[in-house]
Motif scaffolding. Structure first.
Motif, PDB file in Angstrom:
ATOM      1  N   LEU B 235     -17.267   1.905  -4.654  1.00 17.32           N
ATOM      2  CA  LEU B 235     -16.088   1.039  -4.668  1.00 17.32           C
ATOM      3  C   LEU B 235     -14.982   1.692  -5.495  1.00 17.32           C
ATOM      4  O   LEU B 235     -13.810   1.717  -5.100  1.00 17.32           O
ATOM      5  N   GLY B 236     -15.356   2.256  -6.654  1.00 18.82           N
ATOM      6  CA  GLY B 236     -14.388   2.958  -7.479  1.00 18.82           C
ATOM      7  C   GLY B 236     -13.807   4.153  -6.740  1.00 18.82           C
ATOM      8  O   GLY B 236     -12.595   4.402  -6.783  1.00 18.82           O
ATOM      9  N   LEU B 237     -14.667   4.870  -6.019  1.00 16.15           N
ATOM     10  CA  LEU B 237     -14.213   6.027  -5.247  1.00 16.15           C
ATOM     11  C   LEU B 237     -13.197   5.588  -4.188  1.00 16.15           C
ATOM     12  O   LEU B 237     -12.162   6.224  -3.997  1.00 16.15           O
ATOM     13  N   GLY B 238     -13.488   4.468  -3.514  1.00 14.09           N
ATOM     14  CA  GLY B 238     -12.568   3.940  -2.501  1.00 14.09           C
ATOM     15  C   GLY B 238     -11.195   3.651  -3.100  1.00 14.09           C
ATOM     16  O   GLY B 238     -10.161   3.962  -2.515  1.00 14.09           O
ATOM     17  N   ARG B 239     -11.207   3.091  -4.311  1.00 13.18           N
ATOM     18  CA  ARG B 239      -9.938   2.822  -5.002  1.00 13.18           C
ATOM     19  C   ARG B 239      -9.211   4.125  -5.311  1.00 13.18           C
ATOM     20  O   ARG B 239      -8.007   4.242  -5.124  1.00 13.18           O
ATOM     21  N   ALA B 240      -9.959   5.100  -5.835  1.00 11.08           N
ATOM     22  CA  ALA B 240      -9.336   6.353  -6.263  1.00 11.08           C
ATOM     23  C   ALA B 240      -8.714   7.090  -5.082  1.00 11.08           C
ATOM     24  O   ALA B 240      -7.620   7.640  -5.183  1.00 11.08           O
ATOM     25  N   LEU B 241      -9.400   7.074  -3.937  1.00 10.13           N
ATOM     26  CA  LEU B 241      -8.900   7.807  -2.776  1.00 10.13           C
ATOM     27  C   LEU B 241      -7.536   7.293  -2.328  1.00 10.13           C
ATOM     28  O   LEU B 241      -6.671   8.057  -1.925  1.00 10.13           O
ATOM     29  N   GLY B 242      -7.345   5.975  -2.390  1.00 10.15           N
ATOM     30  CA  GLY B 242      -6.121   5.410  -1.832  1.00 10.15           C
ATOM     31  C   GLY B 242      -5.029   5.157  -2.851  1.00 10.15           C
ATOM     32  O   GLY B 242      -3.934   4.738  -2.499  1.00 10.15           O
ATOM     33  N   GLU B 243      -5.307   5.413  -4.127  1.00  7.89           N
ATOM     34  CA  GLU B 243      -4.339   5.108  -5.168  1.00  7.89           C
ATOM     35  C   GLU B 243      -3.060   5.938  -4.972  1.00  7.89           C
ATOM     36  O   GLU B 243      -3.133   7.129  -4.732  1.00  7.89           O
ATOM     37  N   THR B 244      -1.923   5.294  -5.088  1.00  9.80           N
ATOM     38  CA  THR B 244      -0.695   5.973  -4.720  1.00  9.80           C
ATOM     39  C   THR B 244       0.232   6.289  -5.888  1.00  9.80           C
ATOM     40  O   THR B 244       0.466   7.442  -6.221  1.00  9.80           O
ATOM     41  N   MET B 245       0.774   5.242  -6.516  1.00  4.78           N
ATOM     42  CA  MET B 245       1.920   5.450  -7.393  1.00  4.78           C
ATOM     43  C   MET B 245       1.582   6.309  -8.611  1.00  4.78           C
ATOM     44  O   MET B 245       2.342   7.210  -8.972  1.00  4.78           O
ATOM     45  N   ALA B 246       0.435   6.023  -9.236  1.00  4.87           N
ATOM     46  CA  ALA B 246       0.094   6.771 -10.446  1.00  4.87           C
ATOM     47  C   ALA B 246       0.005   8.259 -10.139  1.00  4.87           C
ATOM     48  O   ALA B 246       0.485   9.103 -10.905  1.00  4.87           O
ATOM     49  N   VAL B 247      -0.586   8.577  -8.991  1.00  2.11           N
ATOM     50  CA  VAL B 247      -0.744   9.974  -8.612  1.00  2.11           C
ATOM     51  C   VAL B 247       0.609  10.599  -8.289  1.00  2.11           C
ATOM     52  O   VAL B 247       0.897  11.729  -8.692  1.00  2.11           O
TER      53      VAL B 247
END
Lengths: 282, 319
Positions: B235-247
């Motif tokens: 679940l954490g990985l799913g969040r990390a993959l799609g995270e946008t603004m911070a990246v």
């Protein structure tokens, strides 16, 4: 004896690691909030709330962005929350033996964590291209799409906590099922349902990615839902990445506002849920 | 008799209301499914042009040239995977430590406030992580962490190239690090919840045999909750993959893949956030949507796997 010592040592080392990890986790929270206060407090003044976003090099505020954010969040919740409430009602009250319930529940949980920028792309394809221009209503719709799974989830959880004996008592009085749901289940779970909506508001008020291609931004006052509208997250994004110091200071001010509003909502929602004797599960 | 007719009429009216209410709740439940289908269809529709033009080579070419209208998604795709991998490397042990602390060590009165503190990290919007990352974390990385990495790890034979190059502050490592902080609360709160499902009887039996707290966690709690722990990580990985603004703030936005983790790169979501509104040519826009489609499919698979594992744990423990 040495074996015993080794085990003791391993134990205390790893427990120290667990303690350290918690300290590290909380450290980021404190570090981020401290930075926001340090950089943002100087930007908080009356002008921030009454003046519109300035061109580089002159003074101004974030009034249009604050109002725009409030409007789009409000419209988004107005569209998304009823959908989520009714869908959650189906799962908790009607769908126990329905074949689609487990599928809806599964897909909903997946949508809950799906990347929000994809929602922006979807609404761009669906609305912005058709309408021919960016608009606040497109922004509100993309926020609504993010609201739906949050509200579905909390509604179902909260309605499941309502004791069946309450429903049975109402049925025994001859009430039809829809009345039982509306007048008994909803009333018994109202604090939980409000908690869910508050958490949804907290979730969308900081969302930036879905607004980039839908509501875009607007330098000026606009209350027109059919035109691009300023909003805090996108203004923060643009101003923070700009080379102008005034803009960067405004970005910090906006960041401070938005973060503390969201943390306030989160804490309020938790307090409300705790008063109702329920866990938010979020 | 009149009474009877009245009851019947009333019953008739309210059964219509009943059916209408039930049908409307059903419609909105189905709408959730329709929504997912519509997103996929809209993305495929938008991506079709790029996928037809470039075919399968879209995923293996690195060229990203809006002027000559040739696009390949290798750099953002690998960038997404690499930053997420860094995030997991950092996020998993810390989350595990937090969950162990909150469930096994922490005095009961402090559990709730500390747990809420960690969960509040999840409430901070990603744009705030971004602005903090750009103005606070990146300069710190540039001044202190990266020179240290270059001098120590960068001098090693095999992994040296991973830490080569000038310390820019921004780049894949910084982006992955921020992602790691962002997924902490998600992974930690799921691990905490699944650790709480372990029956006390099991743990007490192990303590009764003389096991230390650590041995109980490692040999009893973890094996019992393995599926749930992996589910939380996914679940954490799913969040990390799609995270946008911070990246987007800290990755540096270079459509060129370097071996060094300190170099700037890009991810699918950062490329979308930066370029989508500027992409006026149809093929440019279509290529970006194709990237979005790839991202969506990957996250759907990861999140479905996560959900499946958590359901399996739930049905086993019966909670």
């Amino acid at each position: 004896m040495t074996r015993y010592r080794r085990r003791r040592l391993a134990n205390s080392m790893l427990l120290a690691f667990a303690l350290g990890a918690t300290v590290i986790g909380l450290f980021w929270l404190v570090a981020i909030l401290a930075t926001l206060l340090f950089n943002g407090l100087t930007a908080i003044n009356l002008a921030l709330f009454v003046e519109t976003t300035p061109p580089p090099g002159s003074a101004g505020g974030l009034a249009n962005a604050i109002v725009g954010s409030v409007i789009m969040t409000g419209v988004g919740v107005l569209i998304g929350a009823p959908v989520g409430l009714l869908a959650g009602t189906f799962l908790a009250e009607y769908g126990h033996y329905s074949r689609i319930s487990p599928i809806v529940r599964f897909i909903n949980d997946v949508l809950l964590s799906a990347p929000s920028i994809i929602v922006g792309l979807f609404v761009y394809q669906l609305m912005v291209i058709r309408m021919g221009h960016f608009s606040a209503i497109a922004g509100a719709v993309s926020l609504a799409i993010i609201v739906i799974p949050v509200v579905v989830r909390t509604t179902e959880d909260m309605l499941n906590l309502v004791p069946n004996s309450l429903r049975e008592a109402a049925f025994a009085l001859g009430a039809p099922k829809w009345k039982v749901v509306v007048m008994v289940s909803y009333r018994a779970a109202v604090q939980g349902l409000v908690t869910g909506i508050l958490l949804a508001i907290a979730r969308i008020s900081g969302e930036t990615a879905p607004l980039l291609f839908t509501a875009l931004n607007n330098q000026f006052w606009s209350l027109n839902l059919d035109a691009p509208m300023a909003n805090l997250p996108v203004v923060i994004f643009q101003f923070a990445l700009s080379p102008y110091e005034d803009w960067q200071r405004l970005a910090w001010g906006g960041a401070l506002l938005i973060t503390f509003a969201i943390l306030g909502l989160n804490i309020g929602a938790r307090a409300l849920a705790a008063r109702g004797g329920m866990r938010t599960g979020a | 008799m009149a009474d009877f007719a009245l009851t019947r009429r009333f019953a008739g009216r309210s059964s219509i209301a009943d059916a209408a209410f039930k049908a409307s709740t059903w419609c909105f439940a189905v709408l959730v499914l329709v929504l997912l289908g519509a997103v996929i269809i809209a993305l495929i529709d938008g991506a079709l042009m790029a996928l037809e033009r470039f075919g399968p080579s879209f995923v293996i070419t690195e060229t990203w040239n809006p002027v000559r209208e040739t696009f390949g998604g290798r750099a953002p795709m690998l960038g997404t995977l690499i930053t997420s991998a860094i995030a997991m490397l950092f996020g998993i042990p810390i989350s595990f430590g937090i969950a162990v602390f909150l469930t096994q060590l922490c005095p009961v009165w402090a559990r709730r406030p500390l747990g809420v503190g960690i969960e509040l990290l999840a409430g901070i919007p990603s744009i705030i992580y971004g602005i903090w990352g750009l103005f606070v974390l990146a300069p710190y990385m540039q001044a202190h962490v990266q020179p240290l990495l270059i001098d120590t790890l960068g001098a090693l034979p095999l992994i040296g190239p991973l830490f080569a190059g000038p310390p820019l502050g921004i780049g894949m490592l910084t982006a992955g690090f921020i992602l790691g902080i962002m997924v902490l609360p998600f992974i930690a709160s799921i691990m905490r919840d699944v650790f709480d499902t372990v029956p006390s009887m099991l743990k007490e039996s192990a303590y009764g045999l003389g096991a230390t707290t650590w041995e109980v966690v490692w040999n009893v709690v973890l094996p019992y909750t393995r599926v749930g722990v992996v589910g939380g990580i996914m679940l954490g990985l799913g969040r990390a993959l799609g995270e946008t603004m911070a990246v987007t703030f800290v990755i540096g936005n270079a459509h060129h893949l370097s071996v060094s983790l300190l170099a700037p790169g890009t991810t699918i979501s950062a490329a979308l956030a930066n370029e989508f509104t500027e992409a006026v040519e149809d093929i440019y826009q279509s290529s970006l949507i194709a990237l979005g489609l790839i991202l969506f499919v990957i996250t759907l698979i990861v999140l479905s796997a996560a959900k499946y594992m958590l359901i399996r744990l739930q049905s086993r423990t019966g909670t």
